[in-house]
Design a protein around this motif. Structure first.
Motif, PDB file in Angstrom:
ATOM      1  N   MET A  33     -40.217  -3.897 -96.972  1.00 39.01           N
ATOM      2  CA  MET A  33     -38.872  -4.448 -97.072  1.00 39.01           C
ATOM      3  C   MET A  33     -37.843  -3.413 -96.652  1.00 39.01           C
ATOM      4  SD  MET A  33     -39.554  -6.295-100.721  1.00 39.01           S
ATOM      5  CE  MET A  33     -40.847  -5.146-101.202  1.00 39.01           C
ATOM      6  N   ILE A  34     -36.635  -3.868 -96.424  1.00 45.25           N
ATOM      7  CA  ILE A  34     -35.541  -2.979 -96.031  1.00 45.25           C
ATOM      8  C   ILE A  34     -34.909  -2.380 -97.286  1.00 45.25           C
ATOM      9  CG2 ILE A  34     -33.295  -2.833 -94.895  1.00 45.25           C
ATOM     10  CD1 ILE A  34     -35.645  -3.427 -92.987  1.00 45.25           C
ATOM     11  N   GLN A  35     -34.751  -1.064 -97.286  1.00 45.12           N
ATOM     12  CA  GLN A  35     -34.073  -0.383 -98.388  1.00 45.12           C
ATOM     13  C   GLN A  35     -32.612  -0.106 -98.043  1.00 45.12           C
ATOM     14  OE1 GLN A  35     -35.211   3.745 -99.268  1.00 45.12           O
ATOM     15  NE2 GLN A  35     -35.243   3.134-101.421  1.00 45.12           N
ATOM     16  N   PHE A  36     -32.353   0.256 -96.791  1.00 40.67           N
ATOM     17  CA  PHE A  36     -31.008   0.611 -96.345  1.00 40.67           C
ATOM     18  C   PHE A  36     -30.830   0.135 -94.911  1.00 40.67           C
ATOM     19  CE2 PHE A  36     -28.380   3.925 -94.162  1.00 40.67           C
ATOM     20  CZ  PHE A  36     -27.159   3.578 -94.726  1.00 40.67           C
ATOM     21  N   ALA A  37     -29.760  -0.588 -94.641  1.00 41.73           N
ATOM     22  CA  ALA A  37     -29.529  -1.170 -93.314  1.00 41.73           C
ATOM     23  C   ALA A  37     -29.225  -0.118 -92.253  1.00 41.73           C
ATOM     24  CB  ALA A  37     -28.396  -2.185 -93.377  1.00 41.73           C
TER      25      ALA A  37
END
Length: 120
Positions: A108-112
């Motif tokens: 998953m994405i933690q920081f864009a």
């Protein structure tokens, strides 16, 4: 909360990994978001786009506690991607998208990687 486009400074994590890893954009060399290359759902290749996440909880447990590297074993592109915004024909990668690992984790994405840039 609005969704965000992911760029070259983005970070992701695996639910079975010990630490986050950067996203490396290779699917696009022309479109930028916050002065960095914007990612698409095609930025999913192990090592080339998604680097190891430290130790893998699943593989470490299978190795009787011996720390085992969390090298992504991705099974396909990020999903679902933007339904309306594309780069070179591929949906933009957004902060709600996920990637499946064949070892059992979910990436998953933690920081864009950028200031607020809303997408659908």
């Amino acid at each position: 909360m609005p969704l965000q486009v992911i760029n070259q400074l983005g970070m992701c994590y695996c639910s079975m990994g010990a630490m986050p890893a950067p996203i490396i954009v290779t699917s696009n060399q022309t479109v930028f978001c916050s002065s960095q290359l914007a990612a698409t759902i095609m930025d999913f290749a192990p090592i080339a786009n998604i680097t190891p996440f430290g130790a893998c909880a699943t593989l470490t447990a299978a190795a009787s506690g011996v720390p085992t590297p969390c090298v992504p074993a991705t099974t396909g592109p990020w999903s679902p991607g933007s339904p309306t915004n594309t780069i070179q024909g591929f949906p933009n990668l957004r902060d709600c998208d996920v990637l499946t690992c064949a070892v059992g984790g979910v990436i998953m994405i933690q920081f864009a990687g950028q200031a607020q840039v809303d997408v659908d």
